[in-house]
Design an enzyme around this catalytic site. Structure first.
Site, PDB file in Angstrom:
ATOM      1  CB  CYS A 151     -22.423   4.350 -13.484  1.00 37.39           C
ATOM      2  SG  CYS A 151     -21.203   5.676 -13.626  1.00 37.39           S
ATOM      3  CB  CYS A 187     -13.658   3.057 -13.912  1.00 34.98           C
ATOM      4  SG  CYS A 187     -14.530   4.625 -13.668  1.00 34.98           S
ATOM      5  CB  CYS A 213     -18.287  -0.620 -16.147  1.00 38.51           C
ATOM      6  SG  CYS A 213     -18.178  -0.230 -14.386  1.00 38.51           S
ATOM      7  CB  CYS A 253     -19.139   3.074 -19.800  1.00 39.14           C
ATOM      8  SG  CYS A 253     -18.282   4.533 -19.155  1.00 39.14           S
ATOM      9  CD  GLU A 304      -3.006  -0.777   0.026  1.00 38.62           C
ATOM     10  OE1 GLU A 304      -3.320   0.396  -0.253  1.00 38.62           O
ATOM     11  OE2 GLU A 304      -3.442  -1.758  -0.594  1.00 38.62           O
TER      12      GLU A 304
END
Length: 321
Positions: A200, A184, A194, A191, A37
């Site tokens: 969305c 995305c 997705c 899209c 991370e």
């Protein structure tokens, strides 16, 4: 709104398209998860995997080993990855928790250098705590999903928490990161494929969310780096500024020294400015040095990328004498 159908679609997409082979996804040990991370905050996955993640773990196999090492050794292992505040924070965090990360996002967030999203990522991935994360990829999805042009951080977190699949926090968060990285995307989002498309609100004009930031002109600084020779040693300064604090480097100044030999020019682009250094070989004990080292000793010190470039010039200069 009831998001279960979207969660199921996201989970199905992740099962097929997720990056399941990433090494930090095949462990429950919080340390390598936390390390990934921190490394991925400003660096792409491919770069972290190819050059930094495994060598760092080989040098520091546990967070306890990070805590017990001097900061300079941690910076040396981090060398080349940039954004060295991350390495200093990693070291400070390891010392603060004595090499053992706590088991909740709330506790993790109290440690040095661990923000809200990183704390939640470690908690979700190592301890399966039902919390949502908000890294750069997820942030872009949230902006678009809820059609948020320029929300406040508070609103962004509220929406992020609202969309969370609390029953599957590990898979949900990993899926959201992968969706942002591969579908995305900032430009030309796909899209049509997705799994969140049906809910969305921003899919008709996805690149409008978030509102594009105005680009600022990047300043360019031209300076001189002094390669100081004195009694067979090279003088270096210990950097104290936020950007490169804890690293060693050549003394810099705005004007050329009166007597010098030009070794070459080094360039580097930082996040907020560009730097060009003219490397000047000079003789004598000039001001600004914090230590004098042989070339062999310098090889063991943590240096910035531009100072590494200058060091290569120095080596070449003496190899050809």
């Amino acid at each position: 709104m009831h998001y279960q159908p979207l969660h199921d679609a996201l989970f199905s997409w992740y099962q097929t398209h997720g990056r399941h082979d990433l090494p930090w996804r095949n462990t429950r040990d919080p340390y390598p998860i936390y390390l990934s991370e921190i490394m991925l905050q400003q660096t792409q996955v491919a770069t972290v995997l190819e050059r930094f993640y495994f060598p760092f773990l080989e040098r520091f196999p546990t967070l306890k080993s990070v805590a017990e090492a001097p900061e300079e050794a941690v910076l040396k292992a981090w060398q080349g990855l940039g954004y060295y505040t991350r390495a200093r924070n990693l070291h400070a965090c390891a010392k603060a928790c004595d090499g053992t990360l706590p088991g909740s996002a709330a506790e993790l967030e109290q440690l040095p250098g661990i923000g809200k999203s990183t704390a939640r990522a470690v908690a979700a991935f190592a301890y399966h705590e039902p919390v949502a994360i908000l890294d750069a990829n997820v942030k872009r999805i949230i902006h678009r999903f809820f059609a948020l042009a320029s929300p406040t951080p508070k609103t962004l977190w509220e929406k992020t928490d609202a969309l969370l699949d609390a029953a599957r926090p590990y898979d949900y968060n990993q899926a959201m990161m992968d969706l942002g990285a591969t579908v995305c995307t900032p430009k030309a989002p796909e899209c049509a494929v997705c799994p969140l498309a049906s809910g969305c609100r921003g899919k008709t004009d996805p690149t409008a969310y978030p509102e594009p930031k105005k680009k600022k002109a990047v300043p360019h600084h031209a300076r001189y780096a002094l390669v100081q020779l004195h009694k067979g040693k090279i003088g270096l300064m210990l950097r104290k500024e936020k950007l490169l604090g804890g690293l060693w480097g050549f003394v810099q100044q705005d004007t050329a020294p009166e007597v010098h030999e030009l070794l070459g020019t080094a360039r580097h682009a930082y996040s907020h400015f560009k730097l060009t250094l003219s490397a000047c070989l000079v003789e004598g004990d000039l001001p600004g040095c914090d230590g004098w080292f042989s070339l062999e000793e310098i090889a063991a010190l943590p240096l910035s990328k531009i100072d590494e470039t200058i060091l290569a010039m120095v080596k070449h200069r003496f190899e050809t004498v």
